[in-house]
Design a protein around this motif. Structure first.
Motif, mmCIF file in Angstrom:
data_model
loop_
_atom_site.group_PDB
_atom_site.id
_atom_site.type_symbol
_atom_site.label_atom_id
_atom_site.label_comp_id
_atom_site.label_asym_id
_atom_site.label_seq_id
_atom_site.Cartn_x
_atom_site.Cartn_y
_atom_site.Cartn_z
ATOM 1 N N ARG A 1 0.842 -1.204 0.000
ATOM 2 C CA ARG A 1 0.000 0.000 0.000
ATOM 3 C C ARG A 1 0.871 1.246 0.000
ATOM 4 N NH1 ARG A 1 -5.661 0.542 1.133
ATOM 5 N NH2 ARG A 1 -6.174 2.657 0.408
ATOM 6 N N ASP A 2 0.522 2.196 -0.864
ATOM 7 C CA ASP A 2 1.222 3.472 -0.947
ATOM 8 C C ASP A 2 0.167 4.555 -1.161
ATOM 9 O OD1 ASP A 2 3.088 5.492 -1.170
ATOM 10 O OD2 ASP A 2 3.526 5.071 -3.286
ATOM 11 N N GLY A 3 -0.348 5.096 -0.077
ATOM 12 C CA GLY A 3 -1.415 6.086 -0.175
ATOM 13 C C GLY A 3 -2.692 5.456 -0.701
ATOM 14 N N GLU A 4 -3.199 5.975 -1.806
ATOM 15 C CA GLU A 4 -4.434 5.459 -2.414
ATOM 16 C C GLU A 4 -4.150 4.386 -3.449
ATOM 17 O OE1 GLU A 4 -7.569 6.268 -1.459
ATOM 18 O OE2 GLU A 4 -6.456 7.262 0.158
ATOM 19 N N ASP A 5 -2.897 3.972 -3.555
ATOM 20 C CA ASP A 5 -2.507 2.972 -4.553
ATOM 21 C C ASP A 5 -1.878 1.761 -3.879
ATOM 22 O OD1 ASP A 5 -3.299 4.737 -6.523
ATOM 23 O OD2 ASP A 5 -1.272 5.475 -6.915
ATOM 24 N N TYR A 6 -1.681 0.718 -4.696
ATOM 25 C CA TYR A 6 -0.818 -0.410 -4.359
ATOM 26 C C TYR A 6 0.283 -0.472 -5.403
ATOM 27 C CZ TYR A 6 -4.225 -2.414 -1.068
ATOM 28 O OH TYR A 6 -5.066 -2.644 -0.010
ATOM 29 N N VAL A 7 1.468 -0.833 -4.954
ATOM 30 C CA VAL A 7 2.597 -1.036 -5.865
ATOM 31 C C VAL A 7 2.909 -2.531 -5.856
ATOM 32 C CG1 VAL A 7 4.991 -0.492 -6.390
ATOM 33 C CG2 VAL A 7 3.493 1.274 -5.400
ATOM 34 N N VAL A 8 2.873 -3.123 -7.043
ATOM 35 C CA VAL A 8 2.974 -4.581 -7.173
ATOM 36 C C VAL A 8 4.293 -4.954 -7.816
ATOM 37 C CG1 VAL A 8 1.917 -6.668 -8.123
ATOM 38 C CG2 VAL A 8 0.471 -4.751 -7.383
ATOM 39 N N GLY B 1 0.268 -19.543 -28.222
ATOM 40 C CA GLY B 1 -0.236 -18.504 -27.334
ATOM 41 C C GLY B 1 -0.938 -18.982 -26.093
ATOM 42 N N ASP B 2 -0.728 -20.224 -25.671
ATOM 43 C CA ASP B 2 -1.519 -20.756 -24.562
ATOM 44 C C ASP B 2 -1.008 -20.348 -23.192
ATOM 45 O OD1 ASP B 2 -3.694 -23.135 -25.259
ATOM 46 O OD2 ASP B 2 -2.307 -22.705 -26.876
ATOM 47 N N ILE B 3 0.299 -20.324 -22.975
ATOM 48 C CA ILE B 3 0.817 -20.071 -21.631
ATOM 49 C C ILE B 3 1.910 -19.016 -21.665
ATOM 50 C CG2 ILE B 3 0.170 -22.272 -20.600
ATOM 51 C CD1 ILE B 3 2.889 -23.368 -21.333
ATOM 52 N N HIS B 4 2.042 -18.306 -20.545
ATOM 53 C CA HIS B 4 2.936 -17.148 -20.503
ATOM 54 C C HIS B 4 3.556 -16.982 -19.124
ATOM 55 C CE1 HIS B 4 -0.355 -16.417 -23.359
ATOM 56 N NE2 HIS B 4 0.524 -15.770 -24.088
ATOM 57 N N GLU B 5 4.633 -16.206 -19.114
ATOM 58 C CA GLU B 5 5.150 -15.610 -17.895
ATOM 59 C C GLU B 5 4.656 -14.162 -17.855
ATOM 60 O OE1 GLU B 5 9.529 -16.993 -16.919
ATOM 61 O OE2 GLU B 5 9.351 -16.499 -19.045
ATOM 62 N N VAL B 6 4.337 -13.682 -16.664
ATOM 63 C CA VAL B 6 3.905 -12.297 -16.512
ATOM 64 C C VAL B 6 4.721 -11.672 -15.381
ATOM 65 C CG1 VAL B 6 1.978 -10.731 -16.131
ATOM 66 C CG2 VAL B 6 1.568 -12.939 -17.218
ATOM 67 N N PHE B 7 5.341 -10.534 -15.671
ATOM 68 C CA PHE B 7 6.196 -9.840 -14.697
ATOM 69 C C PHE B 7 5.552 -8.514 -14.291
ATOM 70 C CE2 PHE B 7 8.792 -12.517 -17.374
ATOM 71 C CZ PHE B 7 9.659 -13.154 -16.483
ATOM 72 N N PHE B 8 5.613 -8.217 -12.997
ATOM 73 C CA PHE B 8 5.092 -6.967 -12.463
ATOM 74 C C PHE B 8 6.258 -6.216 -11.819
ATOM 75 C CE2 PHE B 8 1.883 -10.270 -12.266
ATOM 76 C CZ PHE B 8 0.806 -9.683 -12.929
ATOM 77 N N ASP B 9 6.592 -5.083 -12.406
ATOM 78 C CA ASP B 9 7.728 -4.288 -11.932
ATOM 79 C C ASP B 9 7.241 -2.896 -11.543
ATOM 80 O OD1 ASP B 9 9.963 -6.185 -12.484
ATOM 81 O OD2 ASP B 9 9.217 -5.983 -14.539
ATOM 82 N N ASP B 10 7.131 -2.684 -10.229
ATOM 83 C CA ASP B 10 6.631 -1.403 -9.704
ATOM 84 C C ASP B 10 5.330 -0.990 -10.380
ATOM 85 O OD1 ASP B 10 8.699 -1.082 -7.850
ATOM 86 O OD2 ASP B 10 10.004 -0.141 -9.343
ATOM 87 N N MET B 11 4.475 -1.954 -10.625
ATOM 88 C CA MET B 11 3.173 -1.659 -11.231
ATOM 89 C C MET B 11 2.287 -0.982 -10.188
ATOM 90 S SD MET B 11 0.229 -4.265 -12.633
ATOM 91 C CE MET B 11 -0.183 -4.753 -10.948
ATOM 92 N N ARG B 12 1.733 0.139 -10.545
ATOM 93 C CA ARG B 12 0.911 0.908 -9.612
ATOM 94 C C ARG B 12 -0.564 0.817 -10.024
ATOM 95 N NH1 ARG B 12 1.824 4.961 -5.787
ATOM 96 N NH2 ARG B 12 4.061 4.723 -6.143
ATOM 97 N N ILE B 13 -1.409 0.396 -9.070
ATOM 98 C CA ILE B 13 -2.851 0.296 -9.320
ATOM 99 C C ILE B 13 -3.597 0.943 -8.169
ATOM 100 C CG2 ILE B 13 -2.880 -1.757 -10.794
ATOM 101 C CD1 ILE B 13 -3.303 -3.437 -8.316
ATOM 102 N N PRO B 14 -4.765 1.518 -8.428
ATOM 103 C CA PRO B 14 -5.526 2.162 -7.344
ATOM 104 C C PRO B 14 -6.119 1.140 -6.396
ATOM 105 C CG PRO B 14 -6.791 2.163 -9.375
ATOM 106 C CD PRO B 14 -5.423 1.663 -9.735
ATOM 107 N N PHE C 1 -6.687 -8.506 -6.942
ATOM 108 C CA PHE C 1 -6.755 -7.238 -7.660
ATOM 109 C C PHE C 1 -7.217 -7.487 -9.095
ATOM 110 C CE2 PHE C 1 -3.671 -6.884 -4.291
ATOM 111 C CZ PHE C 1 -3.996 -5.672 -3.682
ATOM 112 N N LEU C 2 -8.036 -6.582 -9.608
ATOM 113 C CA LEU C 2 -8.517 -6.635 -10.986
ATOM 114 C C LEU C 2 -7.673 -5.641 -11.776
ATOM 115 C CD1 LEU C 2 -12.344 -6.529 -10.151
ATOM 116 C CD2 LEU C 2 -10.819 -8.528 -10.268
#
Length: 382
Positions: free
Chosen positions: A149-156, A210-223, A189-190
């Motif tokens: 949590r960072d104020g009104e956001d989350y950093v992922v 296109g069936d499977i993937h890796e997904v990376f989250f780098d300082d992603m900011r969401i409300p 989180f949505l």
């Protein structure tokens, strides 16, 4: 338990079969080999699901005030069976209507429901689920992706792996850790997939493009408004979601249809008279029937309003067993099917490859059955 279909349920099934016969293209069996998460099938699924929605056949099991018809779980099962027998032309959208949508209906805020439910109900949304991680797999309690949590956001920050549909999805149903508590420290989180800080990499595989993937989250900011439910509520929400997911994936129906097709071909070739072939076909058919009845027992309990627990893992594993057995039967007695001689059988084989991985690996299901259903001790008794 009486699993005899009512006239109304039979009529619903016939309506679905008629819709499929009129809607699917002539080359569908060959086209469906692209795989559920391929760009080609994803594009087609958007058109197909739009037509389903126009005919009130996309979300008939949803409540009437959300755009559904309020039909019971048996109708949901019939719908899913006919879609899977056809090779699942809804592509990744089967996930939207079976568990993403119902989960949002139960736990989503009014704003989240207003934003996300109409695109699902209209057949124009594609989701992915950010569950598994390197080293975590189906053990969700061990996930390490963090949302701070960072104020009104989350950093992922973190990483997901084996994420189906991530390359084309609009939104991710993401699990992330918001505290150190093993289970109560996980939140949902949505997340729109075009959010800055997300990187998606496709994992090459033999099950389709296109069936499977890796997904990376780098300082992603969401409300904070992107959080589904309260902090730490993920375990409850995911348990509800997965019960809906497993009800909506009757892989046994496709396996039995593929087995029947294989037997018909072998009969035409004069190869079904051998005792060994007939015995193996009978064993595969018995496993398909066992999986169907195990699933129906769960549907019956749900229709009666009973809470479904970990016993759904038993039905899930029975389905894995029948999928594997039919795939082995085809590979043994009709190997040319895997070289494109019989497109429907090849399509089933591609789907069967992931049967023991999707929706929780078979090994995890066995652990759940042993500990939570059979209540076996974790350590050998002395």
């Amino acid at each position: 338990m009486d699993f005899t279909w009512t006239p109304e349920e039979e009529a619903f099934r016939e309506r679905l079969r008629s819709f499929l016969a009129q809607t699917l293209p002539e080359d569908w069996e060959r086209f469906s080999q692209h795989g559920p998460a391929s760009p080609a099938l994803t594009e087609y699924a958007a058109t197909f699901c739009g037509k389903l929605a126009e005919d009130n056949l996309l979300t008939p099991h949803w409540p009437t005030d959300i755009g559904g018809q309020g039909l019971d779980p048996w109708h949901q099962t019939i719908l899913a069976e006919e879609m899977w027998i056809a090779g699942e032309p809804r592509g990744g959208q089967y996930m939207n209507v079976n568990w993403i949508g119902p989960t949002l209906i139960k736990y989503g805020s009014p704003q989240q429901q207003e934003r996300y439910l109409p695109p699902i109900a209209e057949g124009r949304a594609l989701w992915c689920q950010g569950f598994s991680e390197p080293g975590s797999g189906s053990d969700l309690a061990s996930l390490r992706t963090k949302a701070e949590r960072d104020g009104e956001d989350y950093v992922v920050n973190g990483q997901k792996i084996w994420t189906s549909y991530a390359g084309l999805a609009d939104t991710c149903f993401l699990l992330a850790r918001t505290s150190e508590d093993r289970k109560r420290g996980i939140s949902i989180f949505l997340v729109p997939m075009d959010t800055p800080g997300i990187t998606v990499r496709q994992i090459p595989s033999i099950i389709g493009e296109g069936d499977i993937h890796e997904v990376f989250f780098d300082d992603m900011r969401i409300p904070a408004s992107a959080r589904l439910g309260e902090e730490g509520q993920a375990w409850e929400i995911v348990a509800y979601s997965l019960r809906n997911e497993r009800l909506g994936i009757p892989r046994y129906s496709l396996a039995r249809a593929a087995l029947d097709r294989a037997v018909m071909i072998l009969k035409d070739q004069g190869e079904f008279g051998r005792d060994a072939v007939r015995i193996e076909a009978a064993e595969a058919a018995a496993l398909c029937e066992a999986a169907r009845l195990a699933s129906y027992a769960i549907v019956s309990r749900r229709t009666a309003g009973e809470v479904i627990g970990q016993e759904s893992s038993s039905a899930r594993f029975a389905t894995v067993m029948c999928e594997r057995r039919v795939a082995e039967f085809v590979a043994e007695h009709l190997p040319e099917a895997l070289a494109d001689a019989h497109p429907y059988l090849k399509m089933h084989h591609q789907r069967a490859i992931v049967a023991g991985i999707a929706a929780g690996s078979a090994e995890i299901q066995l652990n759940i059955i042993a500990s939570d259903v059979l209540e076996l001790p974790r350590e050998p008794r002395q």
